[in-house]
Design a protein around this motif. Structure first.
Motif, PDB file in Angstrom:
ATOM      1  N   LEU A  39      54.438  33.017  35.727  1.00 42.48           N
ATOM      2  CA  LEU A  39      53.723  34.284  35.928  1.00 42.48           C
ATOM      3  C   LEU A  39      53.190  34.392  37.349  1.00 42.48           C
ATOM      4  O   LEU A  39      53.305  35.438  37.994  1.00 42.48           O
ATOM      5  CB  LEU A  39      52.557  34.395  34.943  1.00 42.48           C
ATOM      6  N   GLU A  40      52.625  33.302  37.821  1.00 44.53           N
ATOM      7  CA  GLU A  40      52.104  33.299  39.189  1.00 44.53           C
ATOM      8  C   GLU A  40      53.250  33.430  40.192  1.00 44.53           C
ATOM      9  O   GLU A  40      53.082  34.032  41.262  1.00 44.53           O
ATOM     10  CB  GLU A  40      51.311  32.013  39.442  1.00 44.53           C
ATOM     11  N   ALA A  41      54.395  32.881  39.852  1.00 43.15           N
ATOM     12  CA  ALA A  41      55.562  32.999  40.741  1.00 43.15           C
ATOM     13  C   ALA A  41      55.973  34.462  40.890  1.00 43.15           C
ATOM     14  O   ALA A  41      56.284  34.930  41.990  1.00 43.15           O
ATOM     15  CB  ALA A  41      56.716  32.173  40.186  1.00 43.15           C
ATOM     16  N   LEU A  42      55.939  35.193  39.784  1.00 46.39           N
ATOM     17  CA  LEU A  42      56.315  36.611  39.832  1.00 46.39           C
ATOM     18  C   LEU A  42      55.344  37.399  40.713  1.00 46.39           C
ATOM     19  O   LEU A  42      55.752  38.312  41.431  1.00 46.39           O
ATOM     20  CB  LEU A  42      56.358  37.196  38.416  1.00 46.39           C
ATOM     21  N   GLU A  43      54.077  37.013  40.656  1.00 41.14           N
ATOM     22  CA  GLU A  43      53.075  37.684  41.511  1.00 41.14           C
ATOM     23  C   GLU A  43      53.376  37.449  42.989  1.00 41.14           C
ATOM     24  O   GLU A  43      53.260  38.357  43.808  1.00 41.14           O
ATOM     25  CB  GLU A  43      51.670  37.179  41.179  1.00 41.14           C
ATOM     26  N   VAL A  44      53.753  36.232  43.314  1.00 43.81           N
ATOM     27  CA  VAL A  44      54.111  35.928  44.714  1.00 43.81           C
ATOM     28  C   VAL A  44      55.317  36.767  45.121  1.00 43.81           C
ATOM     29  O   VAL A  44      55.351  37.352  46.217  1.00 43.81           O
ATOM     30  CB  VAL A  44      54.426  34.417  44.881  1.00 43.81           C
ATOM     31  N   GLN A  69      64.557  34.190  33.343  1.00 41.94           N
ATOM     32  CA  GLN A  69      64.889  35.421  32.618  1.00 41.94           C
ATOM     33  C   GLN A  69      64.295  36.648  33.298  1.00 41.94           C
ATOM     34  O   GLN A  69      64.940  37.687  33.417  1.00 41.94           O
ATOM     35  CB  GLN A  69      64.407  35.317  31.163  1.00 41.94           C
ATOM     36  N   GLU A  70      63.066  36.526  33.755  1.00 41.68           N
ATOM     37  CA  GLU A  70      62.421  37.645  34.456  1.00 41.68           C
ATOM     38  C   GLU A  70      63.121  37.941  35.778  1.00 41.68           C
ATOM     39  O   GLU A  70      63.303  39.107  36.142  1.00 41.68           O
ATOM     40  CB  GLU A  70      60.941  37.329  34.702  1.00 41.68           C
ATOM     41  N   LEU A  71      63.499  36.902  36.496  1.00 38.26           N
ATOM     42  CA  LEU A  71      64.176  37.095  37.788  1.00 38.26           C
ATOM     43  C   LEU A  71      65.474  37.879  37.605  1.00 38.26           C
ATOM     44  O   LEU A  71      65.797  38.766  38.405  1.00 38.26           O
ATOM     45  CB  LEU A  71      64.494  35.741  38.439  1.00 38.26           C
ATOM     46  N   LYS A  73      66.190  40.092  35.585  1.00 36.04           N
ATOM     47  CA  LYS A  73      65.992  41.500  35.216  1.00 36.04           C
ATOM     48  C   LYS A  73      65.786  42.384  36.441  1.00 36.04           C
ATOM     49  O   LYS A  73      65.859  43.605  36.345  1.00 36.04           O
ATOM     50  CB  LYS A  73      64.750  41.629  34.319  1.00 36.04           C
ATOM     51  N   HIS A  74      65.441  41.772  37.575  1.00 33.91           N
ATOM     52  CA  HIS A  74      65.089  42.555  38.755  1.00 33.91           C
ATOM     53  C   HIS A  74      66.174  42.485  39.824  1.00 33.91           C
ATOM     54  O   HIS A  74      66.599  41.389  40.198  1.00 33.91           O
ATOM     55  CB  HIS A  74      63.768  42.056  39.349  1.00 33.91           C
ATOM     56  N   GLU A  75      66.545  43.649  40.307  1.00 40.52           N
ATOM     57  CA  GLU A  75      67.590  43.719  41.329  1.00 40.52           C
ATOM     58  C   GLU A  75      67.226  42.899  42.566  1.00 40.52           C
ATOM     59  O   GLU A  75      68.066  42.220  43.153  1.00 40.52           O
ATOM     60  CB  GLU A  75      67.831  45.191  41.713  1.00 40.52           C
ATOM     61  N   MET A  76      65.951  42.972  42.959  1.00 41.51           N
ATOM     62  CA  MET A  76      65.517  42.288  44.185  1.00 41.51           C
ATOM     63  C   MET A  76      65.503  40.767  44.036  1.00 41.51           C
ATOM     64  O   MET A  76      65.600  40.033  45.009  1.00 41.51           O
ATOM     65  CB  MET A  76      64.095  42.735  44.555  1.00 41.51           C
ATOM     66  N   TRP A  77      65.343  40.282  42.831  1.00 40.52           N
ATOM     67  CA  TRP A  77      65.105  38.852  42.632  1.00 40.52           C
ATOM     68  C   TRP A  77      66.282  38.110  42.007  1.00 40.52           C
ATOM     69  O   TRP A  77      66.303  36.876  42.043  1.00 40.52           O
ATOM     70  CB  TRP A  77      63.888  38.635  41.717  1.00 40.52           C
ATOM     71  N   ARG A  78      67.217  38.860  41.441  1.00 37.85           N
ATOM     72  CA  ARG A  78      68.231  38.177  40.630  1.00 37.85           C
ATOM     73  C   ARG A  78      69.137  37.253  41.437  1.00 37.85           C
ATOM     74  O   ARG A  78      69.750  36.349  40.879  1.00 37.85           O
ATOM     75  CB  ARG A  78      69.070  39.195  39.845  1.00 37.85           C
ATOM     76  N   HIS A  79      69.207  37.474  42.757  1.00 39.16           N
ATOM     77  CA  HIS A  79      70.092  36.635  43.569  1.00 39.16           C
ATOM     78  C   HIS A  79      69.361  35.494  44.280  1.00 39.16           C
ATOM     79  O   HIS A  79      69.987  34.746  45.023  1.00 39.16           O
ATOM     80  CB  HIS A  79      70.838  37.507  44.587  1.00 39.16           C
ATOM     81  N   ILE A  80      68.079  35.396  44.055  1.00 34.94           N
ATOM     82  CA  ILE A  80      67.347  34.283  44.691  1.00 34.94           C
ATOM     83  C   ILE A  80      67.780  32.974  44.017  1.00 34.94           C
ATOM     84  O   ILE A  80      67.675  32.842  42.792  1.00 34.94           O
ATOM     85  CB  ILE A  80      65.812  34.448  44.536  1.00 34.94           C
ATOM     86  N   PRO A  81      68.269  32.010  44.802  1.00 31.53           N
ATOM     87  CA  PRO A  81      68.674  30.733  44.177  1.00 31.53           C
ATOM     88  C   PRO A  81      67.478  30.015  43.552  1.00 31.53           C
ATOM     89  O   PRO A  81      66.401  29.955  44.154  1.00 31.53           O
ATOM     90  CB  PRO A  81      69.237  29.916  45.349  1.00 31.53           C
ATOM     91  N   VAL A  82      67.691  29.514  42.351  1.00 29.35           N
ATOM     92  CA  VAL A  82      66.651  28.744  41.654  1.00 29.35           C
ATOM     93  C   VAL A  82      67.180  27.332  41.414  1.00 29.35           C
ATOM     94  O   VAL A  82      68.281  27.153  40.894  1.00 29.35           O
ATOM     95  CB  VAL A  82      66.280  29.376  40.299  1.00 29.35           C
ATOM     96  N   VAL A  83      66.388  26.352  41.817  1.00 29.34           N
ATOM     97  CA  VAL A  83      66.723  24.951  41.550  1.00 29.34           C
ATOM     98  C   VAL A  83      65.633  24.373  40.664  1.00 29.34           C
ATOM     99  O   VAL A  83      64.449  24.459  41.005  1.00 29.34           O
ATOM    100  CB  VAL A  83      66.808  24.138  42.868  1.00 29.34           C
TER     101      VAL A  83
END
Lengths: 139, 145
Positions: A39-44, A69-71, A73-83
């Motif tokens: 949740l805090e990550a989404l705020e950032v 899952q939240e990432l 859903k969002h056009e701006m965030w869906r391509h951010i690499p997650v490790v």
């Protein structure tokens, strides 16, 4: 080129360790953001540009799965690499996350060069720091 | 099972703490001063168990300093506790990987407590591992839940 990194882990000491490992890895970090759950990550992410996310799996409020899952859903965030940085590397545990779109994972315990290799691979930039230099670092 | 836990212990201590443990035989005595910290993590599943790691506070401080790459004097009590919880978590995760356990086994959130004297778990030494680490004792316990 410097990259903005978001570290998501409910352990402050693990966040400190990851940050230190990034420094000694010679990874070119622009801004660090550190938070304790999804949740805090989404705020950032609402207010800042982030190039890559390093996330724990098990966290209170919103865990790694919820965050991914939240990432997505969002056009701006869906391509951010997650490790994922996790103690759990069993295929039964990791594969569902890879299917969700997580790019890679790093199992704890890890060596600094592992983080560097994974991030360099994901962000597509060859790093010049010598691996032996990293291994000899006293951290 | 204990052999895999022992392998996980070597892996975690060497990789994350730059500490090199040596196995202690049953009955081999190494004195440690208290207080002690003990962190436990439950592996929930068809046969739930808990794995606990117990160290004197002085070793916990050393581990934390190595982990964070800082001086022992700068380590706080919450940092020591946090790192011991992380240690238990990593041990259990590495142990599960080595067992190739199914997804039915899940790691729960680790806990930590301070003890004036070490818990011995004398009833079942077959479920205990002891190591010498930096001239101090680290003990691991495996218990059914």
């Amino acid at each position: 080129m410097a990259y903005n990194v978001l570290i998501v882990d409910d352990s402050a000491t693990m966040r400190a360790l990851i940050r230190k490992v990034l420094v000694i890895s010679g990874f070119d970090v622009g801004e660090y953001f550190e938070v304790g759950n999804g949740l805090e990550a989404l705020e950032v992410l609402e207010h800042n540009w982030v190039d890559i996310i390093l996330s724990d799996l098990h966290m209170p409020e919103m865990d790694g799965a919820g965050l991914v899952q939240e990432l997505k859903k969002h056009e701006m965030w869906r391509h951010i690499p997650v490790v994922l940085i996790t103690t759990e590397a069993r295929p039964e545990v990791i594969n569902p996350f890879l299917n969700l779109g997580v790019q890679d994972y790093i199992q704890k315990p890890f060596r600094p060069e592992t983080i560097r290799e994974k991030l360099s691979g994901l962000l597509g930039e060859a790093r010049t720091t010598d691996a032996s230099e990293i291994e000899s670092c006293d951290f | 099972m204990l052999a895999k836990l022992k392998a996980a212990t070597f892996e975690v201590l060497e990789t994350m703490f730059y500490l090199f443990p040596e196995s202690l035989e049953e009955g081999e005595i190494l004195r440690s001063r208290g207080p002690f910290l003990r962190s436990s993590v439950t592996i929930a599943g068809p046969q739930a168990i808990s794995i606990s790691v117990q160290v004197p506070q002085s070793l916990a401080r050393k581990m934390a300093a190595n982990f964070l790459g800082t001086d022992e004097e700068e380590i706080s009590q919450p940092e020591m506790e946090d790192i011991l919880k992380e240690t238990a978590n990593m041990l259990a995760g590495s142990f599960l990987s080595k067992l190739e356990a199914s997804a039915a086994f899940k790691l729960l959130t680790p806990t930590v407590q301070m003890l004036a004297a070490p818990e011995k778990n004398k009833k079942d030494p077959d479920k205990r591992l002891r190591f010498e680490v930096e001239e101090e004792v680290m003990e691991l316990f495996v218990e059914k839940r």
